[in-house]
Design a protein around this motif. Structure first.
Motif, short mmCIF file in Angstrom:
data_model
loop_
_atom_site.label_atom_id
_atom_site.label_comp_id
_atom_site.label_asym_id
_atom_site.label_seq_id
_atom_site.Cartn_x
_atom_site.Cartn_y
_atom_site.Cartn_z
N UNK A 1 -26.29 51.58 3.69
CA UNK A 1 -25.35 50.66 3.03
C UNK A 1 -24.12 50.43 3.89
N UNK A 2 -23.64 51.50 4.51
CA UNK A 2 -22.47 51.38 5.40
C UNK A 2 -22.81 50.49 6.59
N UNK A 3 -24.01 50.66 7.13
CA UNK A 3 -24.43 49.82 8.27
C UNK A 3 -24.38 48.34 7.88
N UNK A 4 -24.85 48.01 6.69
CA UNK A 4 -24.80 46.62 6.22
C UNK A 4 -23.37 46.15 6.02
N UNK A 5 -22.53 47.01 5.44
CA UNK A 5 -21.12 46.66 5.25
C UNK A 5 -20.43 46.35 6.57
N UNK A 6 -20.85 47.03 7.62
CA UNK A 6 -20.24 46.86 8.93
C UNK A 6 -20.83 45.70 9.71
N UNK A 7 -21.78 44.99 9.09
CA UNK A 7 -22.34 43.81 9.71
C UNK A 7 -23.54 44.06 10.60
N UNK A 8 -24.11 45.25 10.54
CA UNK A 8 -25.29 45.55 11.34
C UNK A 8 -26.53 45.18 10.53
N UNK A 9 -27.45 44.47 11.15
CA UNK A 9 -28.66 44.06 10.44
C UNK A 9 -29.67 45.22 10.34
N UNK A 10 -29.53 46.20 11.21
CA UNK A 10 -30.42 47.36 11.19
C UNK A 10 -29.61 48.64 11.30
N UNK A 11 -30.01 49.64 10.53
CA UNK A 11 -29.30 50.91 10.55
C UNK A 11 -29.35 51.56 11.93
N UNK A 12 -30.44 51.36 12.66
CA UNK A 12 -30.55 51.98 13.99
C UNK A 12 -29.47 51.45 14.94
N UNK A 13 -29.14 50.17 14.82
CA UNK A 13 -28.06 49.61 15.64
C UNK A 13 -26.72 50.24 15.30
N UNK A 14 -26.50 50.45 14.01
CA UNK A 14 -25.28 51.11 13.56
C UNK A 14 -25.22 52.54 14.09
N UNK A 15 -26.33 53.27 14.03
CA UNK A 15 -26.37 54.65 14.53
C UNK A 15 -25.99 54.69 16.01
N UNK A 16 -26.58 53.78 16.80
CA UNK A 16 -26.27 53.75 18.24
C UNK A 16 -24.80 53.44 18.49
N UNK A 17 -24.29 52.44 17.80
CA UNK A 17 -22.89 52.06 17.99
C UNK A 17 -21.96 53.18 17.56
N UNK A 18 -22.22 53.80 16.42
CA UNK A 18 -21.36 54.87 15.93
C UNK A 18 -21.37 56.06 16.88
N UNK A 19 -22.54 56.37 17.40
CA UNK A 19 -22.62 57.49 18.35
C UNK A 19 -21.86 57.16 19.63
N UNK A 20 -21.90 55.91 20.06
CA UNK A 20 -21.13 55.49 21.24
C UNK A 20 -19.63 55.62 20.97
N UNK A 21 -19.20 55.27 19.75
CA UNK A 21 -17.78 55.32 19.41
C UNK A 21 -17.27 56.74 19.25
N UNK A 22 -18.08 57.64 18.67
CA UNK A 22 -17.58 58.96 18.28
C UNK A 22 -18.27 60.13 18.97
N UNK A 23 -19.41 59.88 19.58
CA UNK A 23 -20.18 60.97 20.18
C UNK A 23 -21.05 61.69 19.17
N UNK A 24 -21.05 61.23 17.92
CA UNK A 24 -21.84 61.87 16.86
C UNK A 24 -22.58 60.81 16.07
N UNK A 25 -23.70 61.22 15.47
CA UNK A 25 -24.39 60.30 14.58
C UNK A 25 -23.57 60.17 13.29
N UNK A 26 -23.76 59.11 12.53
CA UNK A 26 -23.01 58.97 11.28
C UNK A 26 -23.23 60.14 10.32
N UNK A 27 -24.46 60.63 10.21
CA UNK A 27 -24.71 61.74 9.29
C UNK A 27 -24.05 63.03 9.77
N UNK A 28 -24.07 63.28 11.07
CA UNK A 28 -23.39 64.48 11.59
C UNK A 28 -21.88 64.37 11.40
#
Length: 93
Positions: free
Chosen positions: A56-83
């Protein structure tokens, strides 16, 4: 969950795209970097809400796929969203 495109920003600021690019470069940033910073901050805020799933957060952030959100978030923070959620907010989903 969507950002105005660069030409729309230029129009609202009454600037040509070249002028805005030059001013952003002078400030050592870019439109993409600004969008990423906003998305990162908003993502961290939404991760603090245990009632929202990461998909749901991935969609709120404008990502069409959760996997894209995971990659971007890990690039931004060094961690996966769940971690990040687990470490910073003690939420296990």
């Amino acid at each position: 969950n969507s950002f105005p495109d660069f030409t729309e920003i230029c129009s609202k600021l009454n600037m040509t795209p070249q002028t805005l690019r030059r001013r952003l470069k002078d400030a050592n940033t870019s439109y993409q970097e600004i969008k990423d910073a906003i998305r990162k901050d908003a993502s961290v805020y939404y991760l603090s809400k245990p009632d929202l799933s990461i998909d749901e957060i991935a969609l709120l952030m404008g990502f069409s796929e959760a996997s894209s959100f995971h990659r971007a978030f890990k690039k931004w923070t060094g961690k996966t969203p769940s971690n990040f959620r687990r470490e910073h907010f003690g939420v296990n989903l």
